[in-house]
Design a protein around this motif. Structure first.
Motif, PDB file in Angstrom:
ATOM      1  N   LEU A   3      23.183  -9.309 -44.301  1.00  0.00           N
ATOM      2  CA  LEU A   3      21.989  -9.382 -43.457  1.00  0.00           C
ATOM      3  C   LEU A   3      22.261  -8.829 -42.058  1.00  0.00           C
ATOM      4  O   LEU A   3      21.400  -8.160 -41.467  1.00  0.00           O
ATOM      5  N   ARG A   4      23.443  -9.095 -41.528  1.00  0.00           N
ATOM      6  CA  ARG A   4      23.787  -8.560 -40.209  1.00  0.00           C
ATOM      7  C   ARG A   4      23.845  -7.031 -40.250  1.00  0.00           C
ATOM      8  O   ARG A   4      23.421  -6.353 -39.295  1.00  0.00           O
ATOM      9  N   LYS A   5      24.359  -6.494 -41.334  1.00  0.00           N
ATOM     10  CA  LYS A   5      24.417  -5.038 -41.480  1.00  0.00           C
ATOM     11  C   LYS A   5      23.007  -4.452 -41.525  1.00  0.00           C
ATOM     12  O   LYS A   5      22.731  -3.416 -40.888  1.00  0.00           O
ATOM     13  N   LYS A   6      22.113  -5.098 -42.274  1.00  0.00           N
ATOM     14  CA  LYS A   6      20.732  -4.627 -42.348  1.00  0.00           C
ATOM     15  C   LYS A   6      20.058  -4.716 -40.983  1.00  0.00           C
ATOM     16  O   LYS A   6      19.289  -3.819 -40.601  1.00  0.00           O
ATOM     17  N   LEU A   7      20.342  -5.777 -40.245  1.00  0.00           N
ATOM     18  CA  LEU A   7      19.752  -5.949 -38.917  1.00  0.00           C
ATOM     19  C   LEU A   7      20.237  -4.858 -37.960  1.00  0.00           C
ATOM     20  O   LEU A   7      19.456  -4.317 -37.166  1.00  0.00           O
ATOM     21  N   PHE A   8      21.523  -4.516 -38.070  1.00  0.00           N
ATOM     22  CA  PHE A   8      22.081  -3.456 -37.232  1.00  0.00           C
ATOM     23  C   PHE A   8      21.434  -2.111 -37.559  1.00  0.00           C
ATOM     24  O   PHE A   8      21.064  -1.344 -36.658  1.00  0.00           O
ATOM     25  N   ASN A   9      21.257  -1.824 -38.834  1.00  0.00           N
ATOM     26  CA  ASN A   9      20.636  -0.556 -39.249  1.00  0.00           C
ATOM     27  C   ASN A   9      19.186  -0.467 -38.782  1.00  0.00           C
ATOM     28  O   ASN A   9      18.715   0.601 -38.375  1.00  0.00           O
ATOM     29  N   GLY A  13      18.029  -1.902 -36.153  1.00  0.00           N
ATOM     30  CA  GLY A  13      18.063  -1.685 -34.710  1.00  0.00           C
ATOM     31  C   GLY A  13      18.204  -0.214 -34.366  1.00  0.00           C
ATOM     32  O   GLY A  13      17.542   0.292 -33.445  1.00  0.00           O
ATOM     33  N   GLU A  14      19.068   0.487 -35.099  1.00  0.00           N
ATOM     34  CA  GLU A  14      19.235   1.918 -34.858  1.00  0.00           C
ATOM     35  C   GLU A  14      17.959   2.689 -35.235  1.00  0.00           C
ATOM     36  O   GLU A  14      17.550   3.624 -34.536  1.00  0.00           O
ATOM     37  N   LEU A  15      17.332   2.290 -36.345  1.00  0.00           N
ATOM     38  CA  LEU A  15      16.098   2.943 -36.764  1.00  0.00           C
ATOM     39  C   LEU A  15      14.988   2.709 -35.749  1.00  0.00           C
ATOM     40  O   LEU A  15      14.170   3.606 -35.479  1.00  0.00           O
ATOM     41  N   LEU A  16      14.970   1.516 -35.164  1.00  0.00           N
ATOM     42  CA  LEU A  16      13.945   1.168 -34.178  1.00  0.00           C
ATOM     43  C   LEU A  16      14.033   2.066 -32.949  1.00  0.00           C
ATOM     44  O   LEU A  16      12.997   2.487 -32.398  1.00  0.00           O
ATOM     45  N   VAL A  17      15.253   2.344 -32.521  1.00  0.00           N
ATOM     46  CA  VAL A  17      15.438   3.215 -31.359  1.00  0.00           C
ATOM     47  C   VAL A  17      14.824   4.583 -31.610  1.00  0.00           C
ATOM     48  O   VAL A  17      14.124   5.148 -30.752  1.00  0.00           O
ATOM     49  N   VAL A  58       7.236   1.167 -35.546  1.00  0.00           N
ATOM     50  CA  VAL A  58       7.899   0.193 -34.676  1.00  0.00           C
ATOM     51  C   VAL A  58       7.448  -1.220 -35.019  1.00  0.00           C
ATOM     52  O   VAL A  58       8.257  -2.152 -35.109  1.00  0.00           O
ATOM     53  N   GLY A  59       6.136  -1.402 -35.240  1.00  0.00           N
ATOM     54  CA  GLY A  59       5.624  -2.726 -35.592  1.00  0.00           C
ATOM     55  C   GLY A  59       6.183  -3.227 -36.916  1.00  0.00           C
ATOM     56  O   GLY A  59       6.548  -4.401 -37.042  1.00  0.00           O
ATOM     57  N   GLN A 115       8.698  -6.553 -37.512  1.00  0.00           N
ATOM     58  CA  GLN A 115       8.392  -7.611 -38.472  1.00  0.00           C
ATOM     59  C   GLN A 115       9.544  -7.814 -39.449  1.00  0.00           C
ATOM     60  O   GLN A 115       9.909  -8.957 -39.778  1.00  0.00           O
ATOM     61  N   GLU A 116      10.133  -6.730 -39.897  1.00  0.00           N
ATOM     62  CA  GLU A 116      11.262  -6.831 -40.821  1.00  0.00           C
ATOM     63  C   GLU A 116      12.469  -7.469 -40.147  1.00  0.00           C
ATOM     64  O   GLU A 116      13.202  -8.239 -40.773  1.00  0.00           O
ATOM     65  N   GLN A 117      12.665  -7.171 -38.871  1.00  0.00           N
ATOM     66  CA  GLN A 117      13.759  -7.801 -38.126  1.00  0.00           C
ATOM     67  C   GLN A 117      13.566  -9.309 -38.038  1.00  0.00           C
ATOM     68  O   GLN A 117      14.525 -10.070 -38.191  1.00  0.00           O
TER      69      GLN A 117
END
Length: 314
Positions: free
Chosen positions: A220-226, A228-232, A243-244, A248-250
């Protein structure tokens, strides 16, 4: 997920088992009262050709806060496992108050009465485990104890073979121990020894549960990190819709991480009592003192209910 308790005449007691949490709700309907109105001070002329219209009584909806509380309460109480969690809190709270009230000279009946309640609840919770074997069998056959699909295939294997597999042995042994304690003239077994063996399987489950929780946490931490990069990138492209969706997925992943952290904490609180109850002389010469074992079980009980309530409330 896991459930355990001890014989009422012994020093130590209990635990909890894998939490498959079905939910349910009920609806209650009311009939509108019929009434007719009129003005007593003025003459009334009845026209038989024109039917009288009976106004209906409207039902005032319950306040939103109360309705939300009742909905969540019914979902919590409708599940065997979450209902057991409520009993577990009452059980270990009774023990804690009884232990603290031992030196109470004002009311000499308080401590022994609460201790009796604690021991009775311990044995009552054994009866709820009669549902456990078939649930663990279903988890073994379907792989449902993995809690969804995961990229790491080891999670599903541990959930199936270590967790569900161990509980398939745990529950029948618990039933034999319970019968031995409750009906010693009919079931002639060494209930304490059978209980110790059952706790060996429960300890295996706890280790597997902690292992799975760590693997899920890492994924889950790996998915959250990915994300975050996609969000940027999406922010730089000024893609507001994307972005929205990412935000929501985060939030969804953060909730899953919180649940997994609480599950890992519960495993850590369980492990010492489980080891203590797995030893041959747990009833006569325990490894840890009653305050240590039962104090950990008290902490786990409140953590467990908090975890379930957060899952219900979102």
């Amino acid at each position: 997920m896991s459930t355990r308790q001890r014989k009422a005449t012994k020093n130590n007691a209990d635990d909890d088992t894998p939490g498959l949490v079905p939910t349910g709700s009920w609806d209650k309907t009311f009939e509108d009262d019929e009434f007719s109105g009129g003005d007593d001070d003025s003459p009334v002329t009845k026209d038989k050709s024109t039917p009288r219209i009976k106004p209906t009584q409207s039902i005032t909806p319950a306040p939103s806060a109360l309705k939300s509380f009742l909905d969540n309460y019914n979902k919590f109480a409708a599940s065997t496992f979450t209902a057991d969690q409520g009993l577990k809190v009452l059980q270990w709270s009774s023990w804690a108050i009884s232990y603290l009230a031992q030196s109470n000279s004002t009311n000499k009946h308080l401590s022994p009465s609460l201790r009796k309640l604690y021991l009775d609840l311990s044995m009552t919770r054994y009866a709820l485990r009669f549902y456990g074997f078939l649930q663990s069998l279903e988890g073994y056959l379907s792989g449902s104890w993995a809690g969804g699909s995961w990229d790491n295939p080891l999670i599903a294997k541990i959930a199936k073979y270590v967790m569900a597999g161990s509980m398939m042995f745990y529950y029948p042994l618990e039933h034999v121990a319970y019968a031995g304690w409750q009906m010693p003239n009919l079931v002639r077994v060494d209930a304490n020894r059978i209980s110790a063996i059952s706790c060996c399987f429960w300890t295996t489950y706890i280790v597997g549960d902690f292992w799975v929780s760590c693997l899920k946490w890492a994924e889950l931490r790996k998915k959250l990190f990915n994300l975050g990069e996609l969000l940027v990138g999406k922010k730089q492209a000024d893609d507001k819709d994307a972005v929205g969706e990412i935000l929501q997925e985060q939030q969804s992943i953060l909730k899953k991480i919180r649940h997994v952290k609480l599950q890992a904490l519960r495993s850590l609180l369980f492990i010492l009592p489980a080891v203590n109850w797995s030893l041959p002389k747990w009833a006569t010469d325990p490894l840890f003192s009653e305050p240590v074992v039962n104090g950990l079980m008290l902490a786990e009980a409140y953590t467990c209910v908090y975890q379930s309530l957060r899952g219900l409330l979102g």
